[in-house]
Design an enzyme around this catalytic site. Structure first.
Site, mmCIF file in Angstrom:
data_model
loop_
_atom_site.group_PDB
_atom_site.id
_atom_site.type_symbol
_atom_site.label_atom_id
_atom_site.label_comp_id
_atom_site.label_asym_id
_atom_site.label_seq_id
_atom_site.Cartn_x
_atom_site.Cartn_y
_atom_site.Cartn_z
ATOM 1 N N GLU A 118 -7.236 -0.282 10.174
ATOM 2 C CA GLU A 118 -6.763 -1.309 9.120
ATOM 3 C C GLU A 118 -6.598 -2.771 9.845
ATOM 4 O O GLU A 118 -6.824 -3.605 9.177
ATOM 5 C CB GLU A 118 -5.625 -0.674 8.417
ATOM 6 C CG GLU A 118 -5.848 0.445 7.417
ATOM 7 C CD GLU A 118 -6.642 0.352 6.345
ATOM 8 O OE1 GLU A 118 -6.887 -0.828 5.772
ATOM 9 O OE2 GLU A 118 -7.275 1.168 5.680
ATOM 10 N N TYR A 158 0.051 -4.823 2.687
ATOM 11 C CA TYR A 158 -1.155 -4.164 2.880
ATOM 12 C C TYR A 158 -1.296 -2.998 3.658
ATOM 13 O O TYR A 158 -1.302 -1.874 3.253
ATOM 14 C CB TYR A 158 -2.211 -5.231 2.944
ATOM 15 C CG TYR A 158 -3.535 -4.338 3.016
ATOM 16 C CD1 TYR A 158 -4.193 -3.724 1.804
ATOM 17 C CD2 TYR A 158 -4.139 -4.055 4.133
ATOM 18 C CE1 TYR A 158 -5.096 -2.815 2.096
ATOM 19 C CE2 TYR A 158 -5.199 -3.234 4.453
ATOM 20 C CZ TYR A 158 -5.667 -2.608 3.338
ATOM 21 O OH TYR A 158 -6.830 -1.517 3.423
ATOM 22 N N ASP A 214 -5.064 -5.358 -1.588
ATOM 23 C CA ASP A 214 -5.777 -6.006 -0.697
ATOM 24 C C ASP A 214 -6.516 -7.077 -1.705
ATOM 25 O O ASP A 214 -6.222 -6.899 -2.836
ATOM 26 C CB ASP A 214 -6.593 -5.276 0.340
ATOM 27 C CG ASP A 214 -7.993 -5.036 -0.531
ATOM 28 O OD1 ASP A 214 -7.729 -4.867 -1.743
ATOM 29 O OD2 ASP A 214 -9.345 -4.825 0.141
#
Length: 295
Positions: A40, A123, A141
Site C-alpha cells: 500500500e 487511505y 482512494d
DNA sequence: AAGGCGGGGAC
DNA sequence: GTCCCAGCCTT
C-alpha cells in the site's frame, strides 16, 4: 439524476471483481499484514505495475518487519530505486521501527493506531485494516472517489478528497463482504472507470451509472479549474530526483562537482540539494562530500 | 484548502 | 508536450 446509494449494485461489483481481478502478488491469501502494508505504501502515487517487482525483491531482502526495521537508510533508498517520492521510503523505515518498538512487531489492526504510524494516512490505514485484517471500513482512494463521483453523483470529475467521502462510501458497504467490495470498487476504477477514457461499454454497472444516464456530461469550467495537474519538467522535484540518482549510484561520497553536472541552473540545484539535506534524504560529511543517509 | 513531493508510461 | 497514478504531510 443521482443514484440512491442504497441502490448501488454492490453484488454486481463483487461478482465482477471475482471474475476480473488482476493477479497482483499481494492478493495471495498468505500475504502477511506487513507485506500488505508495504504494498500500500509503495502504491501511494506509483502505479501498481511498477510496484509489483520491487515489492517482491524487497520481501526477498527483508521478509518481515523485524528484519526491515534493522536495515540502513541507504540500503532502503537504493532498494526503493525509482519508485518516486523517496521520503516514503524513510517514513516506511520509521514506521517499521515503531511497529517493532511499540507494537511488538505486529502491525496494528486498529485504524487509529495505524493512522498514528509515519507515512500512514486515511487511505492506507483503512486499506490495511480492510485488506490485511478483514475489517468493514470504507477504503477511499482516487479510484473509489472517481467511481463514486460518476456512478452515484453523475459528476465527471471526482472532487478533491474530503472527510465527507468516507461517510459516503461507508454508506455503500455491505454487512459482510466489505473487503471484497472495496477491492472491487478500486479495481473497477483502475481497469474500467478510468480517468481519461472509461470503458463504459464493458462496465458491469453501466445500467446503474448516473453519469452514463446523464449522457456523460463533460466537466464544467469550475470542475476543471479545481484539477490542475502538477508540472514535473523543470521543477525542483525533477532536480531532486536527478541528485538522488547520483547518490544512489555512487559507491562512495561524492563531491559538489558530481552534483553540479545534473542541472544547469545553479540556484535551483542548490535549493534542491538543501531541501534533500533538510528531508534527511542526503547527508553532507565533514569533508563536504555528499552521500545517502546511513543508520 | 493548497501546494510540494518522482518517475514512467499512455496518448 | 499533457495527463495520470491504491496519498501524505506541512502550512
Amino acid at each position: 439524476m443521482n443514484l440512491d446509494p442504497t441502490d448501488f449494485p454492490v453484488s454486481t461489483v463483487i461478482s465482477w471483481f471475482e471474475a476480473n481481478a488482476r493477479p497482483l502478488p499481494w492478493r495471495d491469501p498468505a500475504t502477511s499484514a506487513w507485506a500488505i502494508l508495504l504494498s500500500e505504501v509503495m502504491s501511494q502515487q506509483t502505479p501498481v505495475a511498477r510496484v509489483a517487482p520491487i515489492w517482491q525483491q524487497w520481501l526477498d531482502t527483508w521478509p518481515d518487519v523485524e528484519s526491515f526495521a534493522q536495515a540502513r537508510s541507504d540500503e532502503v533508498l537504493r532498494a526503493w530505486g525509482t519508485l518516486g517520492y523517496p521520503r516514503r521510503a524513510l517514513r516506511l523505515l520509521e514506521c517499521a521501527r515503531v511497529i517493532v518498538a511499540r507494537h511488538g512487531g505486529k502491525v496494528p489492526a486498529d485504524v487509529d493506531e495505524l493512522l498514528a504510524l509515519p507515512g500512514i494516512g486515511d487511505y492506507t490505514a483503512r486499506a490495511v485494516a480492510c485488506f490485511a485484517f478483514g475489517q468493514n471500513v470504507p477504503v477511499v482512494d482516487t479510484n473509489v472517489r472517481r467511481v463514486y463521483s460518476r456512478a452515484v453523483e453523475g459528476r465527471p470529475l471526482a472532487p478533491p478528497a474530503s472527510k465527507r467521502e468516507l461517510a459516503q462510501v461507508a454508506s455503500l458497504l455491505p454487512e459482510r463482504k466489505g473487503p471484497v467490495f472495496s477491492a472491487g470498487l478500486m479495481e473497477l476504477g483502475a481497469l474500467i472507470c478510468t480517468a481519461t477514457s472509461p470503458l463504459c461499454d464493458v462496465c458491469p454497472i453501466q445500467a446503474d451509472c448516473a453519469w452514463v444516464q446523464a449522457g456523460k456530461p463533460a466537466p464544467t469550467e469550475d470542475e476543471l479549474r479545481s484539477k490542475k495537474v502538477q508540472k514535473f519538467a523543470g521543477t525542483d522535484r525533477q532536480v531532486r530526483g536527478k541528485i538522488m540518482k547520483v547518490l544512489r549510484e555512487a559507491d562512495a561520497p561524492v563531491g559538489q562537482s558530481k552534483i553540479d553536472v545534473v542541472w544547469p541552473d545553479k540556484a535551483q540545484l542548490s535549493r534542491a540539494l538543501f531541501s534533500l539535506l533538510d528531508d534527511g534524504l542526503a547527508v553532507q560529511d565533514d569533508q563536504g562530500l555528499f552521500h545517502l543517509p546511513g543508520q
